[in-house]
Design an enzyme around this catalytic site. Structure first.
Site, PDB file in Angstrom:
ATOM      1  N   GLY A 152      -7.855  20.154  18.899  1.00  8.07           N
ATOM      2  CA  GLY A 152      -7.472  21.559  18.764  1.00  8.07           C
ATOM      3  C   GLY A 152      -7.874  22.377  19.979  1.00  8.07           C
ATOM      4  N   GLY A 153      -7.898  23.663  19.821  1.00 10.72           N
ATOM      5  CA  GLY A 153      -8.199  24.556  20.938  1.00 10.72           C
ATOM      6  C   GLY A 153      -9.690  24.702  21.216  1.00 10.72           C
TER       7      GLY A 153
ATOM      8  N   ASP B 195       0.567   3.615   6.034  1.00  9.29           N
ATOM      9  CA  ASP B 195       0.845   3.263   4.637  1.00  9.29           C
ATOM     10  C   ASP B 195       0.575   4.437   3.700  1.00  9.29           C
ATOM     11  OD1 ASP B 195       1.705   0.701   5.052  1.00  9.29           O
ATOM     12  OD2 ASP B 195      -0.257  -0.210   4.777  1.00  9.29           O
TER      13      ASP B 195
ATOM     14  N   GLN C 263       0.775  -1.246   0.000  1.00 11.90           N
ATOM     15  CA  GLN C 263       0.000   0.000   0.000  1.00 11.90           C
ATOM     16  C   GLN C 263       0.809   1.301   0.000  1.00 11.90           C
ATOM     17  OE1 GLN C 263      -3.463   2.318   2.552  1.00 11.90           O
ATOM     18  NE2 GLN C 263      -3.032   0.234   3.124  1.00 11.90           N
TER      19      GLN C 263
ATOM     20  N   GLU D 249       1.174  -1.400   8.265  1.00 13.06           N
ATOM     21  CA  GLU D 249       0.388  -0.251   8.732  1.00 13.06           C
ATOM     22  C   GLU D 249       0.303  -0.092  10.262  1.00 13.06           C
ATOM     23  OE1 GLU D 249      -1.540   2.253   7.107  1.00 13.06           O
ATOM     24  OE2 GLU D 249      -1.899   2.904   9.150  1.00 13.06           O
TER      25      GLU D 249
ATOM     26  N   LEU E 234       8.962  -8.861 -14.497  1.00  8.46           N
ATOM     27  CA  LEU E 234      10.419  -8.921 -14.612  1.00  8.46           C
ATOM     28  C   LEU E 234      10.969  -9.654 -13.397  1.00  8.46           C
ATOM     29  CD1 LEU E 234      12.828  -7.635 -16.268  1.00  8.46           C
ATOM     30  CD2 LEU E 234      12.838  -5.855 -14.538  1.00  8.46           C
ATOM     31  N   ASP E 235      11.844 -10.627 -13.651  1.00  6.44           N
ATOM     32  CA  ASP E 235      12.520 -11.269 -12.519  1.00  6.44           C
ATOM     33  C   ASP E 235      13.874 -10.584 -12.345  1.00  6.44           C
ATOM     34  OD1 ASP E 235      13.950 -12.803 -10.738  1.00  6.44           O
ATOM     35  OD2 ASP E 235      12.965 -14.659 -11.344  1.00  6.44           O
TER      36      ASP E 235
HETATM   37  N1  COA Z   1      12.132  -9.823  -9.065  1.00  5.85           N
HETATM   38  C1  COA Z   1      12.869 -10.516  -8.204  1.00  5.85           C
HETATM   39  N2  COA Z   1      12.721 -10.443  -6.870  1.00  5.85           N
HETATM   40  C2  COA Z   1      11.764  -9.625  -6.411  1.00  5.85           C
HETATM   41  C3  COA Z   1      10.958  -8.863  -7.263  1.00  5.85           C
HETATM   42  C4  COA Z   1      11.159  -8.987  -8.651  1.00  5.85           C
HETATM   43  N3  COA Z   1      10.442  -8.327  -9.546  1.00  5.85           N
HETATM   44  N4  COA Z   1      10.091  -8.158  -6.507  1.00  5.85           N
HETATM   45  C5  COA Z   1      10.341  -8.463  -5.220  1.00  5.85           C
HETATM   46  N5  COA Z   1      11.363  -9.349  -5.160  1.00  5.85           N
HETATM   47  C6  COA Z   1      11.975  -9.951  -3.980  1.00  5.85           C
HETATM   48  C7  COA Z   1      12.757  -8.969  -3.142  1.00  5.85           C
HETATM   49  O1  COA Z   1      13.988  -8.699  -3.708  1.00  5.85           O
HETATM   50  C8  COA Z   1      12.846  -9.742  -1.829  1.00  5.85           C
HETATM   51  O2  COA Z   1      13.880 -10.681  -1.918  1.00  5.85           O
HETATM   52  P1  COA Z   1      14.987 -10.878  -0.746  1.00  5.85           P
HETATM   53  O3  COA Z   1      14.224 -11.092   0.523  1.00  5.85           O
HETATM   54  O4  COA Z   1      15.720 -12.092  -1.185  1.00  5.85           O
HETATM   55  O5  COA Z   1      15.810  -9.667  -0.681  1.00  5.85           O
HETATM   56  C9  COA Z   1      11.527 -10.533  -1.802  1.00  5.85           C
HETATM   57  O6  COA Z   1      10.962 -10.389  -3.105  1.00  5.85           O
HETATM   58  C10 COA Z   1      10.511 -10.108  -0.783  1.00  5.85           C
HETATM   59  O7  COA Z   1      10.412  -8.709  -0.682  1.00  5.85           O
HETATM   60  P2  COA Z   1       9.967  -8.042   0.689  1.00  5.85           P
HETATM   61  O8  COA Z   1       9.916  -6.594   0.518  1.00  5.85           O
HETATM   62  O9  COA Z   1      10.839  -8.572   1.783  1.00  5.85           O
HETATM   63  O10 COA Z   1       8.488  -8.628   0.827  1.00  5.85           O
HETATM   64  P3  COA Z   1       7.733  -9.232   2.107  1.00  5.85           P
HETATM   65  O11 COA Z   1       6.408  -9.647   1.597  1.00  5.85           O
HETATM   66  O12 COA Z   1       8.529 -10.257   2.804  1.00  5.85           O
HETATM   67  O13 COA Z   1       7.574  -7.985   3.104  1.00  5.85           O
HETATM   68  C11 COA Z   1       6.838  -5.774   3.713  1.00  5.85           C
HETATM   69  C12 COA Z   1       6.582  -7.028   2.865  1.00  5.85           C
HETATM   70  C13 COA Z   1       5.810  -4.749   3.335  1.00  5.85           C
HETATM   71  C14 COA Z   1       6.706  -6.126   5.207  1.00  5.85           C
HETATM   72  C15 COA Z   1       8.265  -5.249   3.427  1.00  5.85           C
HETATM   73  O14 COA Z   1       8.406  -5.081   2.032  1.00  5.85           O
HETATM   74  C16 COA Z   1       8.573  -3.929   4.115  1.00  5.85           C
HETATM   75  O15 COA Z   1       8.825  -3.880   5.323  1.00  5.85           O
HETATM   76  N6  COA Z   1       8.587  -2.822   3.353  1.00  5.85           N
HETATM   77  C17 COA Z   1       8.953  -1.518   3.836  1.00  5.85           C
HETATM   78  C18 COA Z   1       7.865  -0.904   4.662  1.00  5.85           C
HETATM   79  C19 COA Z   1       6.566  -0.820   3.935  1.00  5.85           C
HETATM   80  O16 COA Z   1       6.428  -0.224   2.900  1.00  5.85           O
HETATM   81  N7  COA Z   1       5.543  -1.383   4.591  1.00  5.85           N
HETATM   82  C20 COA Z   1       4.187  -1.139   4.245  1.00  5.85           C
HETATM   83  C21 COA Z   1       3.675  -1.982   3.232  1.00  5.85           C
HETATM   84  S1  COA Z   1       2.064  -1.368   2.847  1.00  5.85           S
END
Ligand code: COA
Length: 416
Positions: A248-249, A168, A17, A139, A72-73
């Site tokens: 507020g006030g 978020d 988000q 969030e 894209l990977d």
């Molecule tokens: N190609 C290859 N790898 C990809 C990719 C792509 N197109 N898109 C994502 N990935 C990989 C990332 O590189 C990561 O790999 P790694 O762990 O080996 O480095 C993996 O996908 C997972 O990404 P991550 O961000 O850790 O996802 P998650 O689902 O585990 O965590 C959150 C989600 C939101 C908790 C985390 O991203 C976070 O803390 N973000 C910052 C704070 C934030 O924005 N939070 C609010 C979200 S609304």
């Protein structure tokens, strides 16, 4: 009509988000936002809280309007090459991966700068540098660590999180401002820069009135406009939860209206603004308070706010919330009915202004979304549906100069 951010290309590496809120705003202002997702699953929210099996969820569609999607990977060598091309071609990279994920992919700030020194690299993370900088955050973690939860709710209950997604969407808004500011500075510096927003900081920024109150409490030991004062409760060392008291006030409270016994939203927010105190007394039929020494001035009223609002509520309970609103507005008394999401969704005036927009989607049919709340007279927003996963992969790669054969080869290598 041209759009404010026309010509700006965004490499949108966001998910869930916070990041998508930011890039959606930039897309609404006319930036070309290319959302980069993993083939197969894409942004996890596509599949979260689904209301129609196999169809992109409302969670996803409502945060990803006006964008293009490519798959894209970024961990495969051929995928990394495409990403490098995108970095050279785009003005901004926005990401909200877990801390360190972009570095682990091989795209540190230094490397991105070497590829494109004009690129603005914008990130949302849960925390800034410090003990929690490596933590993943959602969030409500941000609401709790940014001060919102400890100050929300009632003094006799636990901390409460709010429905407004201040962690978020609030962080996404902050980030968007940082990005356009960095783009503005680039026009003179010629350089990109990093833009970082910590969700904890964004929530705290939105809670700054509570840090104000913390310092007032430390100096005076009492918060006279808080309900605890009127109830004779002791104040502790930290700002307490203030229930529905105004931040507020001007004192305020949520009061019952006609029908409250069966309708959970038959309430109105009533502000006892000092400037209209005589009018309030007249409307509720309590003219004696206009001159009574315990009620005539804002200061005199502070210990009696519970009495004041319960007397006003005797009057609001005689009318529906919309009748109360109509009557009070005739006297310039600030108030607001508690609107349910159903009432908001059905409100014709919100449809007319574009606050609520109906969008057609090829797989889900039509749905409602929230339009752009920021209106620019020379750059009107036209809300277009979110992209299907990878819908624009060929189109974007073609624009980047990839031939049909090269695209086919990337697909065979599972890089796209
Ligand atoms: N190609 C290859 N790898 C990809 C990719 C792509 N197109 N898109 C994502 N990935 C990989 C990332 O590189 C990561 O790999 P790694 O762990 O080996 O480095 C993996 O996908 C997972 O990404 P991550 O961000 O850790 O996802 P998650 O689902 O585990 O965590 C959150 C989600 C939101 C908790 C985390 O991203 C976070 O803390 N973000 C910052 C704070 C934030 O924005 N939070 C609010 C979200 S609304």
């Amino acid at each position: 009509m041209s759009k404010a951010l026309e010509g700006i290309r965004i490499l949108d590496f966001t998910h869930v988000q916070s990041g998508p809120t930011c890039t959606q705003l930039l897309a609404w202002f006319g930036a070309d936002v290319i959302k980069v997702e993993r083939a197969g699953e894409g942004d996890a929210t596509r599949a979260q809280l689904r209301d129609i099996p196999g169809v992109d969820s409302l969670y996803f569609t409502m945060l990803n309007h006006n964008k293009r999607s490519i798959t894209l990977d970024a961990k495969r060598p051929a995928g990394k090459e495409v990403l490098e091309t995108l970095i050279r071609d785009c003005d901004v990279l926005v990401e909200n991966f877990a801390p360190g994920a972009l570095d682990r992919m091989g795209f540190s700030w230094e490397r991105i700068q070497a590829l494109n020194p004009r690129m603005v690299v914008a990130s949302v993370k849960g925390f800034g540098p410090g003990p929690y900088e490596h933590c993943k955050v959602y969030e409500n973690v941000a609401q709790c660590t940014g001060g919102a939860a400890s100050t929300t709710g009632f003094s006799d209950g636990p901390p409460v999180v709010t429905g407004a997604q201040i962690g978020d969407s609030g962080s996404g808004l902050h980030l968007a401002l940082g990005i356009v500011t960095a783009l503005f500075q680039r026009t003179t510096s010629g350089r990109g820069q990093r833009v970082q927003t910590a969700m904890q900081d964004a929530v705290l920024n939105l809670c700054r009135v509570k840090l104000r109150d913390q310092q007032r409490l430390e100096r005076t030991g009492v918060m006279e406009e808080y309900p605890q004062f009127g109830m004779g409760e002791e104040f502790g060392s930290a700002v307490p939860r203030a229930g529905n008291a105004s931040g507020g006030g001007q004192p305020g409270s949520i009061l019952r209206c006609k029908g409250w016994e069966t309708d959970p939203n038959a309430y109105i927010y009533f502000i006892a603004q000092a400037a209209v105190w005589p009018a309030i007394c007249q409307v509720i039929g309590h003219e004696g308070w206009i001159t009574h020494p315990d009620f005539a001035t804002p200061r005199a009223r502070l210990p009696h706010l519970i009495d004041v609002f319960s007397r006003i509520e005797e009057w609001t309970r005689l009318h529906t919330k919309f009748e109360v609103m109509a009557i009070l507005n005739q006297h310039d008394i600030p108030c607001g009915p508690i609107l349910s999401m159903k009432e908001i969704a059905d409100d014709p005036s919100l449809r007319a202004t574009g606050a609520i927009v109906e969008v057609a989607h090829p797989e889900r049919g039509s749905y409602l979304t929230v339009g752009n709340p920021i209106k620019l007279s020379d750059s009107p927003t036209d809300v277009r549906r979110s992209p299907l996963l990878g819908e624009h992969t060929e189109e974007v790669l073609g624009q980047l100069g990839y031939s049909a054969e090269q695209i086919a080869a990337l697909r065979a290598e599972r890089a796209i």
